[in-house]
Design a protein around this motif. Structure first.
Motif, short mmCIF file in Angstrom:
data_model
loop_
_atom_site.label_atom_id
_atom_site.label_comp_id
_atom_site.label_asym_id
_atom_site.label_seq_id
_atom_site.Cartn_x
_atom_site.Cartn_y
_atom_site.Cartn_z
N ARG A 78 0.79 -1.22 0.00
CA ARG A 78 0.00 0.00 0.00
C ARG A 78 0.83 1.28 0.00
NH1 ARG A 78 -1.66 -3.95 2.64
NH2 ARG A 78 -0.77 -3.37 4.63
N THR A 79 2.08 1.20 -0.52
CA THR A 79 2.95 2.37 -0.54
C THR A 79 3.54 2.59 -1.93
OG1 THR A 79 3.51 1.92 1.77
CG2 THR A 79 4.91 3.47 0.59
N TRP A 80 4.36 1.65 -2.43
CA TRP A 80 4.96 1.78 -3.76
C TRP A 80 5.46 0.45 -4.27
CZ3 TRP A 80 10.27 0.78 -4.31
CH2 TRP A 80 11.04 0.82 -3.14
N ALA A 81 5.66 0.39 -5.59
CA ALA A 81 6.28 -0.76 -6.26
C ALA A 81 7.33 -0.21 -7.20
CB ALA A 81 5.24 -1.57 -7.03
N GLY A 82 8.48 -0.87 -7.28
CA GLY A 82 9.51 -0.37 -8.16
C GLY A 82 10.63 -1.37 -8.38
N CYS A 83 11.55 -0.97 -9.25
CA CYS A 83 12.67 -1.83 -9.63
C CYS A 83 13.97 -1.04 -9.66
CB CYS A 83 12.43 -2.45 -11.00
SG CYS A 83 10.96 -3.51 -11.08
N GLN A 84 15.07 -1.76 -9.49
CA GLN A 84 16.41 -1.20 -9.49
C GLN A 84 17.34 -2.22 -10.14
OE1 GLN A 84 18.68 -0.76 -5.63
NE2 GLN A 84 18.13 1.39 -5.99
N SER A 85 18.35 -1.74 -10.84
CA SER A 85 19.31 -2.62 -11.47
C SER A 85 20.04 -3.46 -10.42
CB SER A 85 20.33 -1.80 -12.27
OG SER A 85 21.37 -2.63 -12.73
N SER A 86 20.27 -4.72 -10.74
CA SER A 86 21.03 -5.59 -9.85
C SER A 86 22.53 -5.33 -9.93
CB SER A 86 20.78 -7.06 -10.20
OG SER A 86 19.44 -7.39 -10.04
N LYS A 146 3.96 -14.11 -16.01
CA LYS A 146 3.22 -14.36 -14.78
C LYS A 146 3.06 -13.02 -14.07
CE LYS A 146 2.80 -18.80 -15.06
NZ LYS A 146 1.49 -19.42 -15.15
N ILE A 147 2.03 -12.90 -13.23
CA ILE A 147 1.70 -11.63 -12.58
C ILE A 147 1.77 -11.81 -11.07
CG2 ILE A 147 -0.10 -9.89 -12.25
CD1 ILE A 147 -1.27 -10.92 -14.99
N LEU A 148 2.50 -10.90 -10.42
CA LEU A 148 2.51 -10.82 -8.96
C LEU A 148 1.58 -9.68 -8.59
CD1 LEU A 148 3.51 -11.40 -6.09
CD2 LEU A 148 5.50 -9.95 -6.58
N ALA A 149 0.44 -10.01 -7.98
CA ALA A 149 -0.53 -9.00 -7.53
C ALA A 149 -0.56 -9.07 -6.01
CB ALA A 149 -1.90 -9.28 -8.11
N ALA A 150 -0.22 -7.94 -5.37
CA ALA A 150 -0.15 -7.91 -3.92
C ALA A 150 -0.29 -6.50 -3.39
CB ALA A 150 1.19 -8.50 -3.45
N ALA A 151 -1.04 -6.35 -2.33
CA ALA A 151 -1.10 -5.12 -1.53
C ALA A 151 -1.33 -3.86 -2.36
CB ALA A 151 0.16 -5.01 -0.69
N GLY A 152 -2.21 -3.94 -3.37
CA GLY A 152 -2.57 -2.76 -4.15
C GLY A 152 -1.74 -2.53 -5.39
N PHE A 153 -0.86 -3.46 -5.73
CA PHE A 153 -0.02 -3.33 -6.93
C PHE A 153 -0.01 -4.64 -7.69
CE2 PHE A 153 1.58 -0.29 -3.89
CZ PHE A 153 1.71 0.86 -4.65
N ARG A 154 0.40 -4.57 -8.94
CA ARG A 154 0.65 -5.78 -9.73
C ARG A 154 1.85 -5.51 -10.61
NH1 ARG A 154 -3.50 -8.40 -12.60
NH2 ARG A 154 -4.73 -8.08 -10.76
N CYS A 155 2.69 -6.53 -10.76
CA CYS A 155 3.88 -6.44 -11.60
C CYS A 155 3.98 -7.71 -12.43
CB CYS A 155 5.14 -6.30 -10.76
SG CYS A 155 5.26 -4.77 -9.80
N ASN A 156 4.60 -7.60 -13.61
CA ASN A 156 4.86 -8.77 -14.44
C ASN A 156 6.15 -8.55 -15.21
OD1 ASN A 156 4.37 -7.93 -17.37
ND2 ASN A 156 2.42 -7.31 -16.45
N VAL A 157 6.68 -9.63 -15.78
CA VAL A 157 7.87 -9.57 -16.61
C VAL A 157 7.53 -10.27 -17.93
CG1 VAL A 157 10.32 -10.15 -16.82
CG2 VAL A 157 9.33 -9.76 -14.55
N GLN A 158 7.76 -9.57 -19.03
CA GLN A 158 7.51 -10.14 -20.35
C GLN A 158 8.80 -10.07 -21.16
OE1 GLN A 158 3.81 -8.73 -22.21
NE2 GLN A 158 3.36 -7.75 -20.23
N GLN A 159 9.07 -11.10 -21.91
CA GLN A 159 10.31 -11.18 -22.66
C GLN A 159 10.45 -10.01 -23.63
OE1 GLN A 159 10.89 -15.10 -24.16
NE2 GLN A 159 13.09 -14.92 -23.96
N GLU A 160 9.39 -9.64 -24.32
CA GLU A 160 9.47 -8.55 -25.30
C GLU A 160 9.29 -7.17 -24.68
OE1 GLU A 160 10.32 -9.03 -28.50
OE2 GLU A 160 10.54 -11.14 -27.97
#
Length: 189
Positions: A78-86, A146-160
């Motif tokens: 219920r705050t934020w979703a995001g990504c960062q380079s490994s 596949k979709i990760l839906a949790a706590a007010g957000f959803r994220c997925n990864v697609q090859q293209e």
């Protein structure tokens, strides 16, 4: 609420601030919230508990990595979703990202993350790397399509398309890869 105010709310109780701006430094209208005809799919959901980690009594999050291992992502409930380079280079590594974002002291810093909050536009940001690292063990990989839906957000990864995240409350989101960013969520086909 200003970006700085939103950052303070986003990490209340945490020692490290989040600093944000959008890709052009200008305000843009968020896309309309999902309607019945545009509602994201639910037929490819993963079990969110496979990605959940409770860090202490007050903090928990859903951590995942991309199949390539190049990106670490988190959903903070219920705050934020995001990504960062490994890679840990201190820069976001997305073509077209701004050279700097402004922190809460007015200083210019390099963006190292992309995120969407419960409210507001998706943005490039400067976020402490520890916010994206699962505290114990290794984060699970979110499989392609596949979709990760949790706590007010959803994220997925697609090859293209790359990685895509959405605030379910506003319908605002992003889709990105190393090649660039689109300020909208891309659902799994």
């Amino acid at each position: 609420m200003t970006a700085v105010g939103a950052a303070a709310v986003a990490l209340s109780g945490c020692a490290s601030p989040i600093v944000t701006t959008n890709d052009t430094g200008q305000q843009t209208a968020p896309p309309p919230a999902a309607t019945a005809s545009t509602r994201p799919s639910n037929d490819k959901l993963v079990n969110a508990f496979d990605f959940y980690t409770r860090t202490d009594e007050a903090h928990s999050a859903y951590y995942f990595t991309s199949p390539s291992g190049s990106w670490r992502c988190v959903i903070v409930p219920r705050t934020w979703a995001g990504c960062q380079s490994s890679a840990g280079t201190g820069r976001i590594g997305i073509a077209g990202a701004p050279q700097t974002v402004t922190d809460d002291t007015g200083q210019s810093v390099a963006p190292n993350a992309i995120l969407v909050r419960t409210q507001g536009d998706p943005q490039f940001a400067s976020v402490p790397a520890d916010q994206f690292k699962q505290p114990a063990g290794t984060a699970n990989t979110l499989p392609f399509n596949k979709i990760l839906a949790a706590a007010g957000f959803r994220c997925n990864v697609q090859q293209e398309a790359g990685i895509s995240c959405l605030s379910e409350q506003t319908g605002s989101g992003f889709t990105f890869s190393n090649a660039g960013v689109s300020w909208q969520y891309t659902d799994v086909p």
